[in-house]
Design a protein around this motif. Sequence first.
Motif, PDB file in Angstrom:
ATOM      1  N   LEU A  56       0.803  -1.216   0.000  1.00 34.73           N
ATOM      2  CA  LEU A  56       0.000   0.000   0.000  1.00 34.73           C
ATOM      3  C   LEU A  56       0.836   1.266   0.000  1.00 34.73           C
ATOM      4  N   GLN A  57       2.065   1.181   0.475  1.00 36.15           N
ATOM      5  CA  GLN A  57       2.973   2.330   0.445  1.00 36.15           C
ATOM      6  C   GLN A  57       4.408   1.828   0.460  1.00 36.15           C
TER       7      GLN A  57
ATOM      8  N   MET B 295       4.712   0.701  -3.721  1.00 35.53           N
ATOM      9  CA  MET B 295       3.257   0.633  -3.734  1.00 35.53           C
ATOM     10  C   MET B 295       2.762  -0.053  -5.003  1.00 35.53           C
TER      11      MET B 295
ATOM     12  N   HIS C  66       1.588  -1.862   6.010  1.00 32.02           N
ATOM     13  CA  HIS C  66       1.985  -1.431   4.671  1.00 32.02           C
ATOM     14  C   HIS C  66       1.441  -2.329   3.568  1.00 32.02           C
TER      15      HIS C  66
ATOM     16  N   ALA D 161      -2.000  -5.084   2.138  1.00 30.08           N
ATOM     17  CA  ALA D 161      -3.393  -5.507   2.263  1.00 30.08           C
ATOM     18  C   ALA D 161      -3.544  -6.865   1.593  1.00 30.08           C
TER      19      ALA D 161
ATOM     20  N   PHE E 154     -10.017  -6.635  -2.015  1.00 30.03           N
ATOM     21  CA  PHE E 154      -8.965  -6.076  -1.175  1.00 30.03           C
ATOM     22  C   PHE E 154      -9.501  -5.887   0.248  1.00 30.03           C
TER      23      PHE E 154
ATOM     24  N   VAL F 205      -8.947  -1.786   2.652  1.00 29.97           N
ATOM     25  CA  VAL F 205      -8.388  -0.675   1.864  1.00 29.97           C
ATOM     26  C   VAL F 205      -9.383   0.473   1.863  1.00 29.97           C
TER      27      VAL F 205
ATOM     28  N   LYS G 157      -6.938   5.216  -0.684  1.00 30.61           N
ATOM     29  CA  LYS G 157      -5.899   4.277  -1.101  1.00 30.61           C
ATOM     30  C   LYS G 157      -6.337   3.498  -2.345  1.00 30.61           C
TER      31      LYS G 157
ATOM     32  N   LEU H  95      -4.228   3.218  -5.865  1.00 34.63           N
ATOM     33  CA  LEU H  95      -3.863   1.946  -6.492  1.00 34.63           C
ATOM     34  C   LEU H  95      -4.383   1.876  -7.925  1.00 34.63           C
TER      35      LEU H  95
ATOM     36  N   ARG I 258     -13.511  -3.465  -2.293  1.00 29.82           N
ATOM     37  CA  ARG I 258     -12.818  -3.234  -1.026  1.00 29.82           C
ATOM     38  C   ARG I 258     -13.768  -3.460   0.145  1.00 29.82           C
TER      39      ARG I 258
END
Length: 275
Positions: free
Chosen positions: A34-35, A49, A80, A82, A90, A93, A97, A101, A115
């Motif tokens: 995610l980052q 990411m 960091h 998912a 997901f 999330v 975010k 993505l 999500r």
Amino acid sequence: MGNMMRGVSATDNVKKNNYDSSVKGLEDDMVVVLQDYPSAEISEPIYRMGEKLRLIAQEAYWWRVRCVQTGKENYIPNSHVAKVYHGWLFEGVERQKAEELLCLPGNRVGSFLVRESTRERGLYSLSVKHRIVKHYRIFRLENSWYYISPRLTFQCLEDMINHYSDFADGLCCALTSPCLSGTTPPPDATPEAPPVVMRRNFDWKKLDRRQLVSTESCNDNMVSYGVRNSISAYLSFSGNQNSAQMRAESRKKKSKSVYTVPENHLANIDYADDF
């Protein structure tokens, strides 16, 4: 509909738990970054990411993961990453975010993800990349069927995704591919060379006229070679069309568990709130 209808019976709760476990049982070892980790201010990131990783072990705050592209293993904070199921579901999330993505390179118009709410398990939204990223709340009936627009309900999320992959049906566009489904070869991998097709070139001025009317079944002259290639290309093109049609029909068969509400019960599609 502005409110979500929830089941209250013990049977409905069992159905919900069974469904969630079936959805998440097959691919519970895949995660997406995610980052960047570590951040660029600290050092060169090990993971960036959008990168897909295979989950090896969960050790409290730190998870041991293996890079799908390189096969290298390392640790990353669980904050960091998912978990991802079926390539498009997901876990945990947030809206912002999801937009980040979907805006990464490699995602095209129609790329999507489902999500799960970070506040309450079992609540879902659909995020779709179009001119901008659109978000749609997924509602759940008392019988555990799902819908975005109340005129179409689906027995499971897979049926919903199959349907909206064939028809936009009120969404901004039809769904094309899961978010981050495009893969790139490892940096040290040598790209495979395209197949070489040998073609024969000939001069019409030197062509024997008798070759134009030859009826020999096994004749390998230059004209018969060209005709065979043309027929082969035509058949290949027809086959591709038939294959595409068969795939579309197959997806329709998968989404048979669709219930259509009469027209007098139609309502507008609700956009998802932040959650």
